[in-house]
Design an enzyme around this catalytic site. Sequence first.
Site, short mmCIF file in Angstrom:
data_model
loop_
_atom_site.label_atom_id
_atom_site.label_comp_id
_atom_site.label_asym_id
_atom_site.label_seq_id
_atom_site.Cartn_x
_atom_site.Cartn_y
_atom_site.Cartn_z
N LYS A 202 2.34 27.16 5.07
CA LYS A 202 1.86 26.05 4.25
C LYS A 202 2.35 26.10 2.80
O LYS A 202 1.78 25.44 1.94
CB LYS A 202 0.33 25.99 4.29
N GLU B 272 -6.14 14.05 -3.32
CA GLU B 272 -5.93 15.48 -3.02
C GLU B 272 -6.72 15.93 -1.80
O GLU B 272 -7.17 17.07 -1.71
CB GLU B 272 -6.27 16.37 -4.23
C1 LIG Z 1 -2.50 19.08 -13.39
C2 LIG Z 1 -3.41 18.29 -12.67
C3 LIG Z 1 -4.58 17.73 -13.40
C4 LIG Z 1 -5.38 16.86 -12.51
C5 LIG Z 1 -6.02 15.71 -13.18
C6 LIG Z 1 -6.25 14.53 -12.30
C7 LIG Z 1 -5.00 13.70 -12.08
C8 LIG Z 1 -5.20 12.67 -11.02
C9 LIG Z 1 -4.00 12.48 -10.22
C10 LIG Z 1 -4.31 12.11 -8.82
C11 LIG Z 1 -3.14 12.44 -8.00
C12 LIG Z 1 -3.39 12.42 -6.57
C13 LIG Z 1 -2.45 12.87 -5.78
C14 LIG Z 1 -2.59 12.95 -4.33
O1 LIG Z 1 -3.57 12.61 -3.75
S1 LIG Z 1 -1.23 13.62 -3.51
C15 LIG Z 1 -1.64 13.58 -1.81
C16 LIG Z 1 -2.67 14.60 -1.47
N1 LIG Z 1 -2.84 14.64 -0.06
C17 LIG Z 1 -3.63 15.49 0.51
O2 LIG Z 1 -4.28 16.28 -0.14
C18 LIG Z 1 -3.63 15.49 2.01
C19 LIG Z 1 -4.76 16.27 2.59
N2 LIG Z 1 -4.37 16.92 3.82
C20 LIG Z 1 -3.97 18.22 3.86
O3 LIG Z 1 -3.88 18.90 2.85
C21 LIG Z 1 -3.67 18.80 5.22
O4 LIG Z 1 -3.12 17.96 6.06
C22 LIG Z 1 -4.90 19.48 5.83
C23 LIG Z 1 -5.16 20.72 5.00
C24 LIG Z 1 -6.13 18.60 5.81
C25 LIG Z 1 -4.64 19.87 7.28
O5 LIG Z 1 -3.35 20.30 7.43
P1 LIG Z 1 -2.73 20.78 8.82
O6 LIG Z 1 -3.23 19.91 9.91
O7 LIG Z 1 -1.29 20.91 8.65
O8 LIG Z 1 -3.32 22.18 8.90
P2 LIG Z 1 -4.52 22.81 9.67
O9 LIG Z 1 -5.81 22.20 9.28
O10 LIG Z 1 -4.23 22.88 11.12
O11 LIG Z 1 -4.41 24.25 9.07
C26 LIG Z 1 -3.42 25.18 9.47
C27 LIG Z 1 -3.51 26.39 8.58
O12 LIG Z 1 -2.93 26.08 7.31
C28 LIG Z 1 -3.86 26.36 6.29
N3 LIG Z 1 -3.60 25.43 5.20
C29 LIG Z 1 -3.69 24.09 5.21
N4 LIG Z 1 -3.34 23.60 4.02
C30 LIG Z 1 -3.01 24.65 3.26
C31 LIG Z 1 -2.56 24.78 1.91
N5 LIG Z 1 -2.41 23.72 1.09
N6 LIG Z 1 -2.30 26.01 1.46
C32 LIG Z 1 -2.48 27.09 2.24
N7 LIG Z 1 -2.91 27.03 3.52
C33 LIG Z 1 -3.17 25.83 4.00
C34 LIG Z 1 -5.21 26.18 6.93
O13 LIG Z 1 -6.20 26.82 6.21
C35 LIG Z 1 -4.95 26.77 8.29
O14 LIG Z 1 -5.01 28.16 8.18
P3 LIG Z 1 -5.38 29.03 9.46
O15 LIG Z 1 -4.47 28.68 10.55
O16 LIG Z 1 -5.26 30.41 8.96
O17 LIG Z 1 -6.80 28.65 9.77
C1 LIG Z 2 -6.63 7.21 -7.31
C2 LIG Z 2 -5.75 7.75 -6.21
C3 LIG Z 2 -4.55 8.35 -6.54
C4 LIG Z 2 -3.71 8.82 -5.54
N1 LIG Z 2 -2.51 9.36 -5.87
C5 LIG Z 2 -1.66 9.77 -4.90
C6 LIG Z 2 -0.38 10.31 -5.23
O1 LIG Z 2 -0.01 10.42 -6.39
N2 LIG Z 2 0.43 10.67 -4.21
C7 LIG Z 2 0.06 10.57 -2.92
O2 LIG Z 2 0.86 10.91 -2.05
N3 LIG Z 2 -1.15 10.09 -2.58
C8 LIG Z 2 -2.03 9.70 -3.53
N4 LIG Z 2 -3.25 9.20 -3.20
C9 LIG Z 2 -3.65 9.13 -1.79
C10 LIG Z 2 -4.70 10.18 -1.42
O3 LIG Z 2 -4.18 11.47 -1.48
C11 LIG Z 2 -5.28 9.90 -0.04
O4 LIG Z 2 -5.88 8.63 -0.08
C12 LIG Z 2 -6.28 10.96 0.33
O5 LIG Z 2 -5.64 12.17 0.59
C13 LIG Z 2 -7.17 10.57 1.53
O6 LIG Z 2 -6.41 10.26 2.62
P1 LIG Z 2 -6.58 8.90 3.46
O7 LIG Z 2 -6.47 7.79 2.48
O8 LIG Z 2 -5.65 9.00 4.58
O9 LIG Z 2 -8.07 8.91 3.97
P2 LIG Z 2 -8.53 8.91 5.49
O10 LIG Z 2 -8.14 10.21 6.08
O11 LIG Z 2 -8.09 7.69 6.19
O12 LIG Z 2 -10.09 8.90 5.29
C14 LIG Z 2 -10.97 7.88 5.77
C15 LIG Z 2 -12.22 8.53 6.36
O13 LIG Z 2 -11.86 9.27 7.53
C16 LIG Z 2 -12.41 10.55 7.48
N5 LIG Z 2 -11.54 11.51 8.15
C17 LIG Z 2 -10.19 11.51 8.23
N6 LIG Z 2 -9.77 12.60 8.89
C18 LIG Z 2 -10.84 13.30 9.25
C19 LIG Z 2 -11.06 14.53 9.94
N7 LIG Z 2 -10.05 15.27 10.39
N8 LIG Z 2 -12.33 14.97 10.09
C20 LIG Z 2 -13.35 14.24 9.65
N9 LIG Z 2 -13.22 13.08 8.97
C21 LIG Z 2 -11.98 12.61 8.78
C22 LIG Z 2 -12.52 10.86 5.99
O14 LIG Z 2 -13.48 11.87 5.73
C23 LIG Z 2 -12.91 9.51 5.42
O15 LIG Z 2 -14.31 9.38 5.52
C24 LIG Z 2 -4.11 8.72 -4.19
C25 LIG Z 2 -5.34 8.11 -3.86
C26 LIG Z 2 -6.14 7.64 -4.84
C27 LIG Z 2 -7.45 6.99 -4.48
#
Ligand SMILES: CCCCCCCCCCC/C=C/C(=O)SCCNC(=O)CCNC(=O)[C@H](O)C(C)(C)COP(=O)(O)OP(=O)(O)OC[C@H]1O[C@@H](n2cnc3c(N)ncnc32)[C@H](O)[C@@H]1OP(=O)(O)O
Ligand SMILES: Cc1cc2nc3c(=O)[nH]c(=O)nc-3n(C[C@H](O)[C@H](O)[C@H](O)COP(=O)(O)OP(=O)(O)OC[C@H]3O[C@@H](n4cnc5c(N)ncnc54)[C@H](O)[C@@H]3O)c2cc1C
Length: 671
Positions: A283, A432
Amino acid sequence: MPNRCIKEGDNPDLTKERKTCTFDTDELTANLYGSRNNMERRREITKKISADPDFADPIPHDFLSREKCIEATAKKTKAVVQRGSEFCDVTNYYEMLHLINEAIGIGGYPLALHYGMFLPALEGQAEKELTDDIIPRAKNLEVIGAYAQTEMGHGTNLRELETTATYDKATQEFIINTPTRSAMKWWPGNLGKMSNYAVVTCQLFIDGRKIGPHNFLVQLRCEKTHEPLPGIIVGDIGPKMAFDTNDNGFLALDNIRVPRKNMLMKHAKVSPDGVYTPPMHAKLNYGTMVYVRAHMLYAHGQFLATAAIVATRYSAVRRQGRIEHGVPEVQILDYQTQQHRIFPQIARAYAIIFTYMDIKDQYDAMIKGIAEGQTDLLPDLHAITSGLKSVVTHMAGLGIEQCRMACGGHGYSDASGLPKLYGVQIGGCTYEGENMVMLQQTARYLMKAVASALQGKPLSHSVAYFGKKSSGKSRIGKEGGDIAREHEAMLEALEHAACRLSVEASQMWEKRGRGGETKERAWNGVTVEMNRAARVHTRVFMARSFHRRVTSSPPSIRPVLTDLLSLYLHYECVDMAHHLLEDGFCSGEQIRYLKSRLYEDLTTLRPNAVSLVDSFDQSDRELNSVLGRRDGNVYEALYQWARKSELNYTDVLPAVQKYVMPMMEENRSKL
Ligand SMILES: CCCCCCCCCCC/C=C/C(=O)SCCNC(=O)CCNC(=O)[C@H](O)C(C)(C)COP(=O)(O)OP(=O)(O)OC[C@H]1O[C@@H](n2cnc3c(N)ncnc32)[C@H](O)[C@@H]1OP(=O)(O)O
Ligand SMILES: Cc1cc2nc3c(=O)[nH]c(=O)nc-3n(C[C@H](O)[C@H](O)[C@H](O)COP(=O)(O)OP(=O)(O)OC[C@H]3O[C@@H](n4cnc5c(N)ncnc54)[C@H](O)[C@@H]3O)c2cc1C
């Protein structure tokens, strides 16, 4: 004792509050920001920005359209970039963060994701061949980037992202494609209008084999004209709850070719002839998310602090109602319900910021380890940051709402700054990784810890307490007034609850498995309990961090921090009383004791409440709140703010002239 906020001409009630301070507010501020020097630097930045016409807002953004807000923010961003070194050390992360908060505010700006994710992704995941070229240009802001991972159809489940990157051995290029509507990138910050590059997460395909999500650098717009390049559709996703000044975007890529080196290949690699080498930890490609989850704790602690400052100061200024007959109206901060609403938010803001400090140290240690080829710290950090990200964003959101409601009607007005603050902050529950999903990551880790503890295997940092032997009965209320022992008794009770909930969730999971369900289906049948265990575990981690910081704080501020810690722990234990009672670890009598101690804490903290929030040292610009202003001269400022509403540009609105007046006239003439 000195509270440095006292100034002539301030609201007398606030001055009176500041005079009852029992500690040196500067000592606490310095402790919160790491040193006196850091505190002074923050203040210098604030002073310079406040006096600079480039950052003045003749009309508050509350009264501007989204486009006008973006224009004003872009102008300020340019000034920050070109003149940043006049205000701060631009290489210092915290100074820059403060500069941006002061100069621009919290609603987003063109470089937010460039600095927050694009650069960290390149620095953490790309190898030299790529970084040598792009990073100097990115740092020099010749180009601006976004982090484009989430798609319209998938955000959480990264394994099912649809965007493809297919390796073409013949040309040594990747072909990047958006195969369906739901595969469009959707949400990435600053993607819509500002960025000309992005790190794009794609499913890697080599020789028809799907390998999984990997990141690629893709140019989106012409560096000269800023027009989208051929084959690229990019734009803004439209208005949303907040982040008005951020152009969260959409993106479709039509078989765009990028050179092999554009894959971020520090950890996983594809050789010129198409041989894939996996990373040393599966990861590591998700590292940017761990980085943001760790660092967002600081931002969310500060968001909650902002709300607590506004609500506390306003409650000291506002007088309404009487506690006893025949006496003047009281400051609303004297009502016990008001204190119970606000003081825990002050304590939680401190707890979050202190927890962040611990996490930051762990994060830095993990990065050092990775550079030396060791990934052993990553699983623990991923598990605890997943939990903290979820608990802290939810806690801060609830806290901000409490603070907003504690301001009565004026809390509902944008003048308070709280509706906007809530809108921005609450996004953290989603981005996130959605909170319910990230808690499950923590829970998975807890299940492994339960198994290790049962087998007597070593336990890592965040779950080390699973190895402690529980005393079976809580010592709460039996420590004869020794505050240090009382704190330890509460921490022990919370640890007991977290451990028990984890064991029970594990047993429920196993039981469903024995009943014939697959492990995965069984998991879905117990996730509410799993997430509960994860939350309590995370709250234990926060309580321990807070406790450690307080017990190691300088003697001059330790008494007030100890009072705050008492309130925090009593509040947390009462809030989680059901978990402490469920197995009889605590008795009803002990919970009643905790409640009575909590009410005592409210009274103890009352004289220091304003000084505790003053110590967060947020300036009026940062607060952006008429109600929370340092001088407390709220009512006049409220009127001046409302006068700026565009509805007040004329005494008779065109809409009234056009429709309402003729309607009234018609009705009159009917008589
Ligand atoms: C400087 C910053 C200041 C911040 C100020 C605020 C600014 C606001 C800006 C907002 C910007 C927003 C950006 C975004 O949102 S970017 C998009 C973010 N997207 C997500 O976060 C997606 C969420 N989903 C996931 O991370 C993964 O898909 C998930 C972890 C849910 C599941 O992944 P996957 O199915 O591949 O893995 P498993 O659940 O089967 O796990 C397998 C094993 O891997 C380990 N794991 C998973 N993720 C990580 C990781 N990131 N690092 C290390 N290890 C990880 C997991 O624990 C499992 O381990 P084991 O097999 O040992 O159990
Ligand atoms: C303000 C903002 C800024 C963002 N910035 C970025 C960015 O810069 N880059 C980027 O790539 N993305 C960005 N995103 C996207 C963001 O990372 C995703 O929206 C977020 O990770 C949630 O994923 P989703 O939208 O697929 O939610 P979904 O997964 O569709 O969630 C919908 C519902 O389903 C449930 N659900 C989904 N999967 C499961 C599960 N396995 N078990 C139980 N419940 C589940 C959730 O808990 C939730 O209640 C941003 C979003 C916002 C709101």
